[in-house]
Scaffold this motif. Structure first.
Motif, mmCIF file in Angstrom:
data_model
loop_
_atom_site.group_PDB
_atom_site.id
_atom_site.type_symbol
_atom_site.label_atom_id
_atom_site.label_comp_id
_atom_site.label_asym_id
_atom_site.label_seq_id
_atom_site.Cartn_x
_atom_site.Cartn_y
_atom_site.Cartn_z
ATOM 1 N N SER A 36 0.856 -1.188 0.000
ATOM 2 C CA SER A 36 0.000 0.000 0.000
ATOM 3 C C SER A 36 0.889 1.234 0.000
ATOM 4 C CB SER A 36 -0.921 0.010 1.228
ATOM 5 O OG SER A 36 -0.157 0.057 2.432
ATOM 6 N N GLU A 37 0.329 2.361 -0.399
ATOM 7 C CA GLU A 37 1.038 3.642 -0.431
ATOM 8 C C GLU A 37 2.367 3.544 -1.183
ATOM 9 O OE1 GLU A 37 1.296 5.954 3.124
ATOM 10 O OE2 GLU A 37 -0.547 5.126 3.964
ATOM 11 N N THR A 38 2.371 2.758 -2.255
ATOM 12 C CA THR A 38 3.583 2.661 -3.064
ATOM 13 C C THR A 38 3.717 3.889 -3.955
ATOM 14 O OG1 THR A 38 2.404 1.420 -4.776
ATOM 15 C CG2 THR A 38 3.564 0.145 -3.085
ATOM 16 N N GLY A 39 4.957 4.187 -4.304
ATOM 17 C CA GLY A 39 5.212 5.311 -5.192
ATOM 18 C C GLY A 39 6.661 5.330 -5.627
ATOM 19 N N ALA A 40 6.945 6.169 -6.598
ATOM 20 C CA ALA A 40 8.308 6.278 -7.113
ATOM 21 C C ALA A 40 8.502 7.650 -7.721
ATOM 22 C CB ALA A 40 8.580 5.194 -8.157
ATOM 23 N N ASP A 41 9.744 8.125 -7.673
ATOM 24 C CA ASP A 41 10.117 9.308 -8.442
ATOM 25 C C ASP A 41 11.385 8.962 -9.204
ATOM 26 O OD1 ASP A 41 12.194 9.474 -6.600
ATOM 27 O OD2 ASP A 41 11.308 11.147 -5.480
ATOM 28 N N ASP A 42 12.103 9.978 -9.682
ATOM 29 C CA ASP A 42 13.249 9.676 -10.528
ATOM 30 C C ASP A 42 14.446 9.133 -9.755
ATOM 31 O OD1 ASP A 42 14.009 11.923 -9.185
ATOM 32 O OD2 ASP A 42 14.586 13.082 -10.956
ATOM 33 N N GLY A 43 14.329 9.015 -8.429
ATOM 34 C CA GLY A 43 15.477 8.507 -7.688
ATOM 35 C C GLY A 43 15.139 7.582 -6.553
ATOM 36 N N ALA A 44 13.853 7.242 -6.357
ATOM 37 C CA ALA A 44 13.491 6.443 -5.197
ATOM 38 C C ALA A 44 12.206 5.659 -5.451
ATOM 39 C CB ALA A 44 13.326 7.323 -3.957
ATOM 40 N N VAL A 45 12.053 4.588 -4.671
ATOM 41 C CA VAL A 45 10.835 3.781 -4.664
ATOM 42 C C VAL A 45 10.472 3.561 -3.201
ATOM 43 C CG1 VAL A 45 9.736 1.644 -5.439
ATOM 44 C CG2 VAL A 45 11.636 2.599 -6.753
ATOM 45 N N TRP A 46 9.165 3.616 -2.873
ATOM 46 C CA TRP A 46 8.763 3.435 -1.479
ATOM 47 C C TRP A 46 7.422 2.718 -1.430
ATOM 48 C CZ3 TRP A 46 9.203 8.105 -3.989
ATOM 49 C CH2 TRP A 46 7.999 8.717 -4.328
ATOM 50 N N GLY A 47 7.109 2.193 -0.249
ATOM 51 C CA GLY A 47 5.832 1.519 -0.064
ATOM 52 C C GLY A 47 5.739 0.908 1.315
ATOM 53 N N GLN A 48 4.504 0.496 1.692
ATOM 54 C CA GLN A 48 4.253 -0.152 2.968
ATOM 55 C C GLN A 48 3.766 -1.573 2.701
ATOM 56 O OE1 GLN A 48 3.211 3.136 6.222
ATOM 57 N NE2 GLN A 48 1.463 2.676 4.935
ATOM 58 N N CYS A 49 4.385 -2.533 3.416
ATOM 59 C CA CYS A 49 4.090 -3.948 3.200
ATOM 60 C C CYS A 49 3.412 -4.526 4.442
ATOM 61 C CB CYS A 49 5.373 -4.711 2.895
ATOM 62 S SG CYS A 49 5.109 -6.457 2.487
ATOM 63 N N LYS A 50 2.301 -5.200 4.244
ATOM 64 C CA LYS A 50 1.583 -5.815 5.351
ATOM 65 C C LYS A 50 2.382 -6.989 5.895
ATOM 66 C CE LYS A 50 -2.847 -7.917 6.583
ATOM 67 N NZ LYS A 50 -4.173 -8.375 6.092
ATOM 68 N N GLY A 51 2.593 -6.980 7.215
ATOM 69 C CA GLY A 51 3.322 -8.059 7.854
ATOM 70 C C GLY A 51 2.453 -8.758 8.879
ATOM 71 N N SER A 52 3.100 -9.450 9.812
ATOM 72 C CA SER A 52 2.357 -10.193 10.825
ATOM 73 C C SER A 52 1.859 -9.299 11.955
ATOM 74 C CB SER A 52 3.252 -11.294 11.408
ATOM 75 O OG SER A 52 4.449 -10.741 11.939
ATOM 76 N N GLY A 53 2.402 -8.105 12.091
ATOM 77 C CA GLY A 53 1.986 -7.194 13.153
ATOM 78 C C GLY A 53 0.879 -6.253 12.710
ATOM 79 N N LYS A 54 0.514 -5.362 13.604
ATOM 80 C CA LYS A 54 -0.552 -4.409 13.294
ATOM 81 C C LYS A 54 -0.098 -3.357 12.299
ATOM 82 C CE LYS A 54 -2.945 -4.806 17.755
ATOM 83 N NZ LYS A 54 -3.416 -4.085 18.957
#
Length: 454
Positions: A36-54
């Motif tokens: 979720s909340e993934t995104g990218a620009d010309d120098g970076a990539v980011w995002g949130q990954c669901k894990g076992s915690g809250k």
């Protein structure tokens, strides 16, 4: 592709993985579902990954480094979340939309870019600030005391080797490994980690096979040569003296190479040939091999880390090419280097030109002449065909003309990478990068035509 042409292939992303388990775990996360909340620009990539915690794990990658940050507790760099996000980004251009980084990612990226900006504003030729001792005289006295301790340790080790030869090599078997461990500990006390490491290797040779006495004698001879080299350091030519110092364990600061009074950098377009991680349980060592497009020089970049407090500072997938400055550590046959200023973003590089088996053996021989303690030398082999041995043993790489063949290093036997190498070849000649040494050839990367880490 982004504007800089830095969107990697899946193979290049997987080449960043520290081990096979991380590759498999990252591949499982290379789908939109957990993200979720993934995104990218010309120098970076980011995002949130669901894990076992809250709370989901927050992952961000600076693709110009590349460098990684994730809120998960993993000690591996990059972790499976960073690998999964990069695989998602590399495999589907529409899976990660362009956008502005959220605050948690932007703060980390801004800090990295601010540090990069300070480095770029440093006057040419000065690079990063050199660490100058607060008290040069005190530093000189400490260095003298260390040299004296190492000389005492080397003298003691010479006596140990002499006693072994007087009593016979067979006595090494009856003495057991504890004797060598004790000697290695004394070399650590003498602040000579290079000697300590070689002494521990002697302990592993004893009773390790039918020809162990011959191999023990060879290792003792090399250790004696290193001892004598250090004890006669002032009589050696400067390049050889630098090699002996590094083999003993006396290091040169990277900042000194880039900014010191004798600093000398080599600018080239450096092709990344391989990246390898090894973990001894306490420390992760990353080796990145490069070759200059113009100079043809080989280089090895080493970094150490593997914990959230001390992450590995550089990751470069094979196949990228960097327009950058490198500064070599001093030695009779320089190979290890530190990365200086980059003059352009990384971009995909070509299949490297290679040499034949006879020329590879000659290259190792030339390097060994300058540094007799070398285990291997990096080479790119062109037009070679992998030939499996019986029962998975005795693999070889054969020249296309069938005139020469090179045995593979026993350390590579049993690895899935060998069958991967055979599958890439399909019986036809291919280009392979690896280390050519006295044990044979250790393959690290093959081109298909994109690079594949083995």
């Amino acid at each position: 592709m982004n504007p800089q042409g830095e969107r990697w292939t899946t193979d290049q992303v997987l080449a960043l993985a520290p081990d096979e388990a991380s590759r498999k775990a990252g591949d499982k996360l290379a789908a939109p579902g957990p993200w979720s909340e993934t995104g990218a620009d010309d120098g970076a990539v980011w995002g949130q990954c669901k894990g076992s915690g809250k709370k989901p794990y927050q992952a961000v990658i600076d693709i110009k480094g590349p460098a990684f940050k994730c809120s998960c507790p993993s000690r591996k760099f990059p972790c499976k979340h960073a690998l999964g996000l990069l695989l998602l980004w590399a495999g589907d251009a529409g899976a990660v939309a362009a956008g502005e980084p959220p605050q948690w990612a932007g703060e980390w990226l801004a800090g990295r870019r601010e540090r990069a900006g300070r480095s770029a504003r440093t006057p040419s030729g000065s690079g990063a600030p050199s660490r100058t001792p607060a008290d040069p005289e005190a530093a000189r006295r400490r260095a003298e005391r260390r040299m004296q301790r190492i000389a005492s340790g080397a003298t003691e080790l010479e006596q140990r080797l002499e006693d072994l030869l007087h009593s016979g090599l067979a006595s090494a078997d009856s003495a057991g490994g504890g004797s060598w461990d004790e000697t290695a500990a004394r070399m650590v006390d003498a602040q000579a980690p290079g000697l300590a490491s070689r002494v521990r290797e002697l302990g592993t040779v004893v009773a390790s096979g039918p020809d162990w006495p011959a191999r023990l004698l060879e290792e003792c001879a090399l250790l004696h040569l290193l001892d004598q080299g250090f004890l006669g350091l002032d009589r050696l030519p400067a390049p050889l003296a630098a090699t002996v110092r590094s083999r003993i364990g006396l290091t040169t600061e990277a900042a000194e190479l880039l900014t010191g009074p004798n600093a000398a950098t080599v600018r080239d377009r450096w092709l990344v040939l391989a990246q390898q991680d090894s973990d001894d349980g306490k420390l992760t060592t990353r080796r990145i091999f490069l070759r200059g497009e113009r100079t043809g020089r080989m280089a090895l970049h080493l970094s150490f880390g593997g914990s959230p407090v001390r992450p590995l500072d550089l990751a470069l997938p094979p196949g990228l090419i960097l327009d950058a400055d490198l500064a070599y550590y001093p030695g009779a046959r320089p190979l290890r280097a530190t990365l200086g200023e980059r003059h352009a973003p990384a971009a995909p590089g070509p299949v490297p030109p290679g040499i034949g088996i006879d020329a590879a053996l000659a290259a190792y021989g030339d390097a060994l002449r300058d540094d007799p303690w070398l285990d291997s030398w990096p080479v790119v082999l062109a037009d070679v065909t992998p030939i499996p041995g019986r029962d998975g043993e005795g693999w070889q790489l054969a020249d296309a003309d069938g005139e020469s063949a090179l045995p593979l290093d026993p350390r590579s036997l049993g690895r899935t990478g060998l069958w991967q190498l055979a599958a890439i070849s399909g019986g036809a000649p291919i280009t392979v990068f690896g280390e050519c040494g006295h044990r044979g050839f250790l393959p690290l990367t093959a081109w298909d035509p994109t690079p594949v880490s083995l």
